[in-house]
Design an enzyme around this catalytic site. Structure first.
Site, mmCIF file in Angstrom:
data_model
loop_
_atom_site.group_PDB
_atom_site.id
_atom_site.type_symbol
_atom_site.label_atom_id
_atom_site.label_comp_id
_atom_site.label_asym_id
_atom_site.label_seq_id
_atom_site.Cartn_x
_atom_site.Cartn_y
_atom_site.Cartn_z
ATOM 1 N N SER A 55 1.916 1.074 59.537
ATOM 2 C CA SER A 55 1.294 0.678 58.272
ATOM 3 C C SER A 55 2.392 0.238 57.314
ATOM 4 O O SER A 55 3.541 0.685 57.422
ATOM 5 C CB SER A 55 0.531 1.856 57.663
ATOM 6 O OG SER A 55 0.132 1.580 56.325
ATOM 7 N N TYR A 68 -0.667 10.635 54.043
ATOM 8 C CA TYR A 68 -0.822 9.514 54.980
ATOM 9 C C TYR A 68 0.484 8.731 55.072
ATOM 10 O O TYR A 68 0.938 8.403 56.175
ATOM 11 C CB TYR A 68 -1.965 8.601 54.523
ATOM 12 C CG TYR A 68 -2.187 7.436 55.458
ATOM 13 C CD1 TYR A 68 -2.862 7.610 56.664
ATOM 14 C CD2 TYR A 68 -1.706 6.165 55.152
ATOM 15 C CE1 TYR A 68 -3.057 6.546 57.529
ATOM 16 C CE2 TYR A 68 -1.894 5.098 56.010
ATOM 17 C CZ TYR A 68 -2.570 5.287 57.191
ATOM 18 O OH TYR A 68 -2.749 4.245 58.061
#
Length: 210
Positions: A55, A68
């Site tokens: 990501s 996250y």
């Protein structure tokens, strides 16, 4: 291809350690378990390619995505450490780094965030998250979000590349963010830019996205 992942967003005080550990077990240790299984055979064959869906949040932390982002930073550090050894055995490792992707994954995450209890944090932080972050996030996804098919096409290009890249960002809108971080190793530039974007120029940000 390692693609398993769970999300988490919100004030840190409102998230349980058990939920954080579950996220790390999926996003990071899930990858570690997979690599431990496939790498020995690839090394014996002296050939292979491990593609990891990471990501942009593995390169730059985003407000209210603390855990996250931490899991994706762990993924990036793990792969960056392993890639040199893997190359010795003709094994490629590639990190595909999307920004926002429009899926049920994100929809459910934000629906849960809107219903969550924020009594464990202070009222100011709760208001910043619910009134500022969630509203801006919807605009970001609407304006900059990619489809799963688009990410799949990017991943396929990485898989089929004659010389697979170690990192591949799928969304050019996030290139300046990564560049800012590298431009100032002290971190002051990127921190100041994000602070102003979130707290001083949020109206301009929303207008620009729309």
């Amino acid at each position: 291809v390692s693609n398993a992942g769970v999300g988490m967003a919100g004030p840190l005080e409102c998230q349980s350690l058990a939920a954080m550990q579950n996220l790390m077990d999926t996003n990071f240790f899930g990858l570690v378990r997979l690599v431990k299984e496939v790498l020995p055979d690839m090394k014996r064959r002296r050939g292979g390619h491990i593609v990891v869906i990471s990501s942009i949040m593995g390169l730059q932390g985003i407000v209210f995505n603390d855990i996250y982002s931490a899991s994706k930073f762990a993924v990036e550090g793990f792969c960056e450490s392993l890639v040199v050894q893997a190359l010795r055995f003709n094994v490629a490792i590639s990190l595909v780094e999307p920004g926002p992707v429009i899926t049920e994954f994100e929809t459910k995450l934000y629906e849960e965030a809107e219903r969550a209890d924020y009594s464990r944090t202070d009222p100011e932080t709760a208001e910043i998250f619910t009134k500022l972050y969630l509203r801006n996030s919807k605009d970001v996804f609407t304006s900059l979000g990619q489809t799963p098919e688009d990410i799949a096409e990017h991943t396929l290009r990485v898989i089929e590349a004659a010389r697979p890249p170690f990192r591949h960002q799928t969304n050019v809108a996030y290139t300046p963010m990564a560049a800012l971080k590298h431009a100032d190793p002290s971190g002051a530039l990127i921190t100041d830019a994000f602070y102003k974007l979130v707290f001083k120029y949020d109206t301009v940000l929303r207008f620009g996205l729309r």
